[in-house]
Design a protein around this motif. Structure first.
Motif, short mmCIF file in Angstrom:
data_model
loop_
_atom_site.label_atom_id
_atom_site.label_comp_id
_atom_site.label_asym_id
_atom_site.label_seq_id
_atom_site.Cartn_x
_atom_site.Cartn_y
_atom_site.Cartn_z
N UNK A 58 9.64 8.38 1.27
CA UNK A 58 9.82 9.81 0.96
C UNK A 58 11.00 10.01 0.02
N UNK A 59 12.09 9.28 0.24
CA UNK A 59 13.28 9.42 -0.60
C UNK A 59 12.98 9.03 -2.04
N UNK A 60 12.30 7.91 -2.21
CA UNK A 60 11.97 7.46 -3.57
C UNK A 60 10.99 8.42 -4.23
N UNK A 90 6.43 2.75 -7.89
CA UNK A 90 5.87 1.76 -6.97
C UNK A 90 6.89 0.65 -6.67
N UNK A 91 7.51 0.14 -7.72
CA UNK A 91 8.45 -0.95 -7.53
C UNK A 91 9.68 -0.51 -6.74
N UNK A 92 10.21 0.66 -7.07
CA UNK A 92 11.39 1.15 -6.37
C UNK A 92 11.06 1.45 -4.91
N UNK A 93 9.89 2.03 -4.66
CA UNK A 93 9.49 2.32 -3.29
C UNK A 93 9.27 1.04 -2.49
N UNK A 94 8.71 0.02 -3.12
CA UNK A 94 8.47 -1.25 -2.42
C UNK A 94 9.79 -1.84 -1.91
N UNK A 95 10.77 -1.90 -2.80
CA UNK A 95 12.07 -2.43 -2.39
C UNK A 95 12.71 -1.55 -1.33
N UNK A 96 12.61 -0.24 -1.50
CA UNK A 96 13.20 0.70 -0.54
C UNK A 96 12.57 0.54 0.83
N UNK A 97 11.28 0.27 0.89
CA UNK A 97 10.61 0.08 2.18
C UNK A 97 11.16 -1.15 2.89
N UNK A 128 0.81 -1.23 0.00
CA UNK A 128 0.00 0.00 0.00
C UNK A 128 0.84 1.28 0.00
N UNK A 129 1.90 1.31 0.80
CA UNK A 129 2.69 2.53 0.94
C UNK A 129 3.43 2.86 -0.36
N UNK A 130 3.93 1.85 -1.04
CA UNK A 130 4.62 2.09 -2.31
C UNK A 130 3.65 2.58 -3.38
N UNK A 131 2.42 2.13 -3.32
CA UNK A 131 1.42 2.62 -4.27
C UNK A 131 1.01 4.06 -3.95
N UNK A 132 1.07 4.42 -2.68
CA UNK A 132 0.83 5.81 -2.32
C UNK A 132 1.92 6.70 -2.92
N UNK A 133 3.16 6.22 -2.94
CA UNK A 133 4.25 6.98 -3.56
C UNK A 133 3.94 7.26 -5.02
N UNK A 134 3.40 6.26 -5.72
CA UNK A 134 3.05 6.44 -7.13
C UNK A 134 1.90 7.42 -7.29
N UNK A 135 0.87 7.28 -6.44
CA UNK A 135 -0.29 8.16 -6.51
C UNK A 135 0.11 9.61 -6.23
#
Length: 255
Positions: free
Chosen positions: A211-213, A237-244, A148-155
């Motif tokens: 936040x960084x991504x 989304x993908x980059x944020x998911x891995x970063x999380x 969910x959080x990585x998809x929020x980054x995309x949104x």
């Protein structure tokens, strides 16, 4: 009922899961449904976590991780992974906005996309394997938070940037619209609520990574493209998911 319909539209667009027959699709509804992308992440995460937990009862952790990753890819149809590969190809091989967009629209995968995809999958596998090395809960919680959080980054990109393509032939064009403050607030609620599953240090690590991504994506897409594309959203989304996952693991170093 209208909000439920928008959720099902988002679920049908961003996954391959079936939705009720009464759901009516329309281009303008797809744009409004983007607010529920983090909530779609709840569904994808739940499936991935369930597959991992069931597989881990009889198989080694690393094999259970692979099965979990395969399940989430199957559920989404590799929708976001494809965006990541196309974005790697475009940004890596193009020097002008027009050339970057041209490369990203090509269905073939190039060297940058192939290498980026391998490194992405390897990063996910190693991070999840470490998270599940001793107990199941850290890995399951990380999945339930990261999707969910990585998809929020995309949104979030959709609330700040404009759509970069001038034509409307892209499959992502119907979704391309600026989110209102209310829509972003709803998406944020669904995106950050799962952080309650983590301890404060882990939650902070996940937020910093996200936040960084997000900031990197905003700066890069604004500078290179003057906006975002559907592939850019998938890549974020993908980059944020891995970063999380990395952020949660990094938080363990400070406990």
């Amino acid at each position: 009922m209208r909000q439920l319909e928008l959720f099902f539209i988002a679920l049908a667009y961003f996954t391959r899961l079936p939705v009720p027959g009464w759901v009516a699709f329309a281009p303008e509804k797809l744009g409004q449904a983007a607010r529920f992308l983090p909530l779609v992440g709840w569904v994808v995460a739940a499936i991935g976590a369930a597959v991992y937990w069931l597989a881990a009862q009889a198989l080694p952790v690393d094999i259970a991780v692979v099965l979990s990753m395969a399940a989430t890819v199957r559920v989404t149809g590799a929708f976001h992974e494809d965006g990541w590969a196309d974005t790697c190809d475009g940004l890596g091989g193009g020097w002008t906005k027009a050339r970057v967009l041209e490369i990203m629209k090509d269905s073939r995968i190039g060297s940058f996309g192939a290498i980026g995809l391998v490194l992405l999958i390897l990063g996910k596998y190693l991070a999840l394997s470490h998270l599940g090395a001793e107990h199941d809960y850290p890995l399951v919680a990380a999945l339930l938070v990261a999707h969910p959080l990585s998809r929020l980054a995309a949104v979030s990109l959709m609330a700040v940037l404009d759509y970069a393509r001038a034509d409307d032939s892209s499959k992502s064009a119907p979704v391309a619209r600026r989110l209102s403050a209310t829509e972003l607030g709803l998406a944020s609620l669904f995106g950050v609520l799962p952080l309650l599953l983590l301890n404060p240090r882990e939650a902070l690590g996940a937020l910093i990574a996200t936040a960084a991504v997000t900031l990197w994506s905003l700066r890069t897409y604004a500078r290179r493209l003057g906006g975002y594309t559907g592939d850019c959203l998938g890549a974020t989304q993908q980059l944020a998911e891995v970063a999380i996952y990395f952020g949660i693991l990094a938080a363990w170093s400070f406990t």
